[in-house]
Design a protein around this motif. Structure first.
Motif, PDB file in Angstrom:
ATOM      1  N   THR A 226       0.814  -1.217   0.000  1.00 19.27           N
ATOM      2  CA  THR A 226       0.000   0.000   0.000  1.00 19.27           C
ATOM      3  C   THR A 226       0.846   1.266   0.000  1.00 19.27           C
ATOM      4  OG1 THR A 226      -1.643  -1.238   1.270  1.00 19.27           O
ATOM      5  CG2 THR A 226      -1.951   1.128   1.109  1.00 19.27           C
ATOM      6  N   GLU A 227       1.922   1.296   0.774  1.00 19.87           N
ATOM      7  CA  GLU A 227       2.769   2.489   0.827  1.00 19.87           C
ATOM      8  C   GLU A 227       3.405   2.765  -0.528  1.00 19.87           C
ATOM      9  OE1 GLU A 227       3.147   4.747   2.966  1.00 19.87           O
ATOM     10  OE2 GLU A 227       2.193   3.902   4.736  1.00 19.87           O
ATOM     11  N   ALA A 230       0.829   4.026  -3.056  1.00 16.38           N
ATOM     12  CA  ALA A 230       0.510   5.444  -2.837  1.00 16.38           C
ATOM     13  C   ALA A 230       1.614   6.339  -3.381  1.00 16.38           C
ATOM     14  CB  ALA A 230       0.289   5.705  -1.350  1.00 16.38           C
ATOM     15  N   LEU A 256      -5.497   4.383  -0.201  1.00 14.64           N
ATOM     16  CA  LEU A 256      -4.383   4.937  -0.970  1.00 14.64           C
ATOM     17  C   LEU A 256      -4.371   6.464  -0.897  1.00 14.64           C
ATOM     18  CD1 LEU A 256      -4.499   2.642  -4.125  1.00 14.64           C
ATOM     19  CD2 LEU A 256      -2.697   2.717  -2.401  1.00 14.64           C
ATOM     20  N   ARG A 259      -2.901   7.733   2.246  1.00 11.11           N
ATOM     21  CA  ARG A 259      -1.452   7.542   2.389  1.00 11.11           C
ATOM     22  C   ARG A 259      -0.640   8.425   1.445  1.00 11.11           C
ATOM     23  NH1 ARG A 259      -0.161   2.342   4.922  1.00 11.11           N
ATOM     24  NH2 ARG A 259      -2.109   1.296   5.489  1.00 11.11           N
ATOM     25  N   MET A 260      -1.279   9.021   0.441  1.00 12.43           N
ATOM     26  CA  MET A 260      -0.577   9.917  -0.464  1.00 12.43           C
ATOM     27  C   MET A 260      -0.220  11.224   0.235  1.00 12.43           C
ATOM     28  SD  MET A 260      -2.816   9.318  -3.964  1.00 12.43           S
ATOM     29  CE  MET A 260      -1.977  10.623  -4.902  1.00 12.43           C
ATOM     30  N   ALA A 265      -2.892  14.155  -2.986  1.00 13.34           N
ATOM     31  CA  ALA A 265      -4.217  13.558  -2.772  1.00 13.34           C
ATOM     32  C   ALA A 265      -5.313  14.588  -3.009  1.00 13.34           C
ATOM     33  CB  ALA A 265      -4.309  12.985  -1.356  1.00 13.34           C
TER      34      ALA A 265
END
Length: 424
Positions: A226-227, A230, A256, A259-260, A265
């Motif tokens: 996931t990191e 992102a 996502l 985490r951006m 985002a």
């Protein structure tokens, strides 16, 4: 040291302070990150390892490096303060090369390496400084040391011969256009693709991802942790990232976005407010925007910025402050051809195209395409009902939405030469 072909020896910048745009020190240079390229091509410098005052080491990409002097390294823009982790295909100049023995006719070690700027904020390793011992003296002590500086390609131990390991593939991809990188990823078997994707830097992967068919985009981004996913989405153009996020499950998409980076985002969230096949859904939120007192010289300087695509650089938009989207009141647009014919001191606001009406964010694809055809444009402004410029649609965004859903897939299956000729 801004001039191209000015060599910077790495040992001389290790330990130099890193200062931001305000002149404040944020840390010190600890090493230089590079990746290899095949055959005799010089390695590409990716960035610097910087140690913060908290002893944490981070990565600063070379595109953020504004100036290197004898006393400091100046950087621009924001940097990622997460701890630096070296990828399998990345190497460190000081840690991996300094004091390394190389094959010569006498005992020889590397004691320094230089880098040189080859294009705007793009650097390569250039020379290798070697120290050799001439043997034992007649009194039994160590022999005399001699030094020489040679090109990287002259040290056979450092040259990466062509192969098909993940490291070699990443080295090959470093000089390819995004469409060609995408085709290479498309053609790899799943296991090899996963290894290559893990080794690619986020920017290269993001650019290639934009060129892949939608189903492969989803498959690839879903396979990342996931990191990393992102981070890659943050490197994509906001409109492309929004298109991809729309196709993900809502809970995954929201995770996502959380985490951006907040600014990245925010751009994507604003685009998600609009339907995909509308001007608002297709636009980029980062066109060239100028204040009403900007001159032709100011405008041309902005159009020369490296991150701009040719389409975005073909027109500038004049607005009341703030001059980022959503802007203050939209005043009008000016074509770059007109700027090139005008005196540098002339105000851009006095030479706007009065015949060009902006698009509404709700304008459907059919209306947008007719707009481009009617005015012979490659970029068009999008203005909301409050009179604010909120973005610009480029012709490539229109084509992406007009072509069949599987056009990228068909493109991938063509021979490489045909793909290159068709795309460029």
């Amino acid at each position: 040291m801004n001039a191209k072909d000015t060599q910077v020896f790495i040992s001389r910048i290790i330990g130099l302070p890193i200062v931001d745009a305000a002149g404040d020190q944020v840390g010190r240079v600890k090493d230089v990150v590079y990746h290899l390229r095949v055959n005799t091509l010089a390695p590409r410098v990716r960035g610097l390892v910087v140690e913060l005052f908290a002893r944490q080491r981070i990565f600063v990409p070379m595109i953020r490096v504004h100036n290197i002097s004898a006393n400091q390294v100046a950087i621009l823009g924001q940097v990622d303060t997460r701890r630096f982790t070296k990828r399998d295909t990345e190497y460190l100049v000081a840690a991996d090369l300094f004091d390394r023995a190389v094959s010569r006719d006498r005992p020889t070690r590397i004691f320094d390496v230089s880098m040189v700027q080859v294009r705007n904020r793009e650097w390569e390793l250039r020379s290798v400084a070697l120290r050799s011992k001439s043997g034992v003296s007649r009194f039994g002590f160590g022999g005399r040391s001699t030094t020489e500086v040679v090109r990287w390609s002259e040290v056979s131990d450092l040259v990466m011969l062509k192969g098909r390991t993940a490291a070699h593939i990443v080295a090959e991809l470093s000089d390819m256009k995004p469409a060609d990188v995408a085709k290479e990823l498309h053609d790899l078997d799943p296991e090899r693709r996963a290894a290559v994707v893990a080794a690619l830097d986020d920017e290269t992967l993001a650019e290639a991802l934009e060129e892949l068919p939608e189903d492969e985009q989803i498959e690839l981004i879903s396979a990342l942790d996931t990191e990393r996913a992102a981070d890659v989405l943050g490197e994509m153009d906001p409109d492309d990232a929004a298109d991809l996020i729309r196709d993900l499950p809502s809970d995954v998409a929201e995770d996502l976005l959380q985490r951006m980076e907040p600014d990245e985002a925010s751009d994507v969230r604003r685009l998600l407010l609009y339907e995909e096949f509308t001007a608002g859904g297709m636009m980029t939120p980062e066109p060239v925007i100028l204040d009403t007192d900007a001159t032709v010289a100011d405008a041309l300087a902005r159009c020369r910025e490296e991150y701009l695509t040719p389409a975005l650089a073909s027109m500038v938009f004049v607005c009341r402050p703030p001059v980022e989207t959503p802007s203050g009141r939209y005043i009008g647009a000016c074509h770059v051809q007109q700027l090139l014919r005008a005196a540098p001191t002339l105000l851009v606001a006095t030479m706007l195209d009065d015949s060009l009406e902006p698009l509404s964010p709700s304008s459907p694809l059919a209306q947008v395409s007719r707009f481009f055809a009617t005015y012979n444009l490659v970029v068009a402004p999008v203005v909301n009902d409050r009179g604010q410029l909120i973005g610009a649609v480029t012709v490539d965004d229109v084509l992406d939405h007009m072509l069949p859903d599987d056009w990228r897939g068909e493109h991938m299956d063509e021979p490489a030469a045909e793909v290159s000729n068709a795309a460029y």
